[in-house]
Design a protein around this motif. Structure first.
Motif, PDB file in Angstrom:
ATOM      1  N   GLU A 184      59.186  22.899  35.403  1.00 41.05           N
ATOM      2  CA  GLU A 184      58.724  22.234  36.317  1.00 41.05           C
ATOM      3  C   GLU A 184      56.773  22.959  36.531  1.00 41.05           C
ATOM      4  N   GLY A 185      56.728  23.855  35.825  1.00 41.21           N
ATOM      5  CA  GLY A 185      55.240  24.546  35.840  1.00 41.21           C
ATOM      6  C   GLY A 185      54.793  24.847  37.119  1.00 41.21           C
ATOM      7  N   LYS A 186      55.670  25.614  38.103  1.00 41.50           N
ATOM      8  CA  LYS A 186      55.426  26.182  39.304  1.00 41.50           C
ATOM      9  C   LYS A 186      54.708  27.337  39.294  1.00 41.50           C
ATOM     10  N   GLU A 187      53.290  27.483  40.023  1.00 37.95           N
ATOM     11  CA  GLU A 187      52.591  28.438  39.959  1.00 37.95           C
ATOM     12  C   GLU A 187      52.758  29.313  41.289  1.00 37.95           C
ATOM     13  N   LYS A 188      52.812  30.416  41.220  1.00 33.79           N
ATOM     14  CA  LYS A 188      52.683  31.716  42.218  1.00 33.79           C
ATOM     15  C   LYS A 188      51.161  31.716  42.496  1.00 33.79           C
ATOM     16  N   LYS A 189      50.848  31.721  43.529  1.00 32.45           N
ATOM     17  CA  LYS A 189      49.268  31.824  44.175  1.00 32.45           C
ATOM     18  C   LYS A 189      49.238  33.207  44.463  1.00 32.45           C
ATOM     19  N   ASN A 190      48.137  33.861  44.270  1.00 32.32           N
ATOM     20  CA  ASN A 190      47.720  35.124  44.862  1.00 32.32           C
ATOM     21  C   ASN A 190      47.749  35.337  46.225  1.00 32.32           C
ATOM     22  N   LYS A 191      48.318  36.279  46.798  1.00 36.56           N
ATOM     23  CA  LYS A 191      48.350  36.502  48.144  1.00 36.56           C
ATOM     24  C   LYS A 191      47.082  36.903  48.991  1.00 36.56           C
ATOM     25  N   ILE A 192      46.173  37.325  48.110  1.00 36.87           N
ATOM     26  CA  ILE A 192      44.672  37.484  48.577  1.00 36.87           C
ATOM     27  C   ILE A 192      43.926  36.278  48.868  1.00 36.87           C
ATOM     28  N   LYS A 193      43.697  35.860  49.799  1.00 37.13           N
ATOM     29  CA  LYS A 193      43.103  34.470  50.061  1.00 37.13           C
ATOM     30  C   LYS A 193      41.945  34.137  49.258  1.00 37.13           C
ATOM     31  N   ALA A 194      41.168  35.035  49.369  1.00 34.45           N
ATOM     32  CA  ALA A 194      39.973  34.739  48.411  1.00 34.45           C
ATOM     33  C   ALA A 194      40.226  34.426  46.687  1.00 34.45           C
ATOM     34  N   PHE A 195      41.098  34.923  46.384  1.00 35.29           N
ATOM     35  CA  PHE A 195      41.421  34.566  44.849  1.00 35.29           C
ATOM     36  C   PHE A 195      42.039  33.272  44.887  1.00 35.29           C
ATOM     37  N   SER A 196      42.803  32.908  45.861  1.00 41.22           N
ATOM     38  CA  SER A 196      43.214  31.437  45.792  1.00 41.22           C
ATOM     39  C   SER A 196      42.440  30.491  46.008  1.00 41.22           C
ATOM     40  N   GLU A 197      41.178  30.903  46.694  1.00 42.85           N
ATOM     41  CA  GLU A 197      40.040  30.046  47.050  1.00 42.85           C
ATOM     42  C   GLU A 197      39.333  29.792  45.904  1.00 42.85           C
ATOM     43  N   TRP A 199      36.662  31.713  45.005  1.00 42.92           N
ATOM     44  CA  TRP A 199      35.463  32.259  44.830  1.00 42.92           C
ATOM     45  C   TRP A 199      35.383  33.852  44.622  1.00 42.92           C
ATOM     46  N   ALA A 200      36.875  34.461  44.471  1.00 46.14           N
ATOM     47  CA  ALA A 200      36.784  35.695  43.669  1.00 46.14           C
ATOM     48  C   ALA A 200      37.815  35.523  42.663  1.00 46.14           C
ATOM     49  N   TRP A 201      37.713  36.335  41.951  1.00 49.78           N
ATOM     50  CA  TRP A 201      38.469  36.242  40.280  1.00 49.78           C
ATOM     51  C   TRP A 201      38.913  37.450  39.866  1.00 49.78           C
TER      52      TRP A 201
END
Length: 254
Positions: A184-197, A199-201
């Motif tokens: 299904e290709g489900k991706e777990k997102k980073n818990k730190i908001k900036a990385f999910s947005e 603008w931080a990598w």
């Protein structure tokens, strides 16, 4: 039939008096693509897109040559995924530098890297090599960013997703496992908001963010979608090949 714009197929008989304006270097990766797509997915996509784009451009008068693809890319975030082959950025730098040395010496001063793998970050490498070879015009294209995927596909993603599955269903259907095997290709997102947005990598450790190595649900993929997307990408890429081939790179800005 020999395609004269594909270096791997042409010959010294045709090349000894040839003069090309632009070299195109497809650069892919060898890595897992969900359960159902081949490890060479990025290479297959790059090969087909480079060849078809060059064909269109060649028939419209662009003097281009497609170099053999580099099949390995940077996969530092997938070190524990079995047989994902990694080239460190410094290795890519060395390989590209040697290729540019040949082109520069032989008077082919325009090079397009047709990038086919998201993990291949080119900007710093191109900046440094551009300083080393001031006669060379070096550019990078990411074909997977050339069109709005939302106009073609229902589900977003960036690895073995609906888009890539559709392309391989069109280009190499014999290499795609039956649909019942698709993850299904489900991706777990980073818990730190900036990385999910975005603008931080920070690099994604692949085995932590995806169970099947895919990112993006492929279930709605089809060969028909892949064909449409492929043809539109190649038409757009061909326009760029023509523009670069015919451009005076010392007079690009107005």
């Amino acid at each position: 039939m020999i395609r004269p714009y594909i270096l791997a197929e042409t010959n010294w008989k045709h090349l000894k008096n040839a003069k090309f304006e632009l070299a195109v270097l497809p650069w892919g990766a060898t890595e897992a693509h969900n359960y159902h797509l081949p490890y060479a997915t990025d290479v297959i996509e790059g090969d087909f897109i480079a060849a078809e784009s060059a064909k269109i451009a060649w028939e419209k008068g662009a003097n281009v040559i497609v170099l053999p693809s580099i099949p390995f890319g940077t996969n530092t975030g997938q070190s524990d995924i079995y047989l994902d082959i990694n080239l460190n950025p410094s290795t890519r730098f060395a390989i590209l530098s040697d290729i540019i040395e040949v082109l520069n010496r032989q008077g082919i001063y325009k090079l397009m890297i047709l990038n086919s793998h998201g993990g291949n970050d080119w900007k710093s490498i191109v900046r440094e090599l551009g300083l080393k070879y001031p006669k060379m015009f070096i550019c990078v294209t990411n074909w997977f960013k050339s069109l709005d995927k939302n106009l073609y596909f229902e589900n977003s993603g960036d690895h073995a997703d609906e888009m890539e599955t559709s392309l391989i269903l069109y280009l190499k259907p014999e290499l795609v496992l039956p649909k019942k095997e698709w993850g299904e290709g489900k991706e777990k997102k980073n818990k730190i908001k900036a990385f999910s947005e975005a603008w931080a990598w920070t690099e994604r450790p692949w085995s932590q963010i995806s169970e099947d190595t895919g990112v993006g649900n492929p279930k709605a993929a089809s060969s028909e979608k892949g064909e449409k997307f492929f043809k539109d990408v190649c038409e757009k890429m061909a326009e760029l090949l023509i523009d670069i081939s015919k451009a005076d790179t010392n007079d690009l800005y107005k």
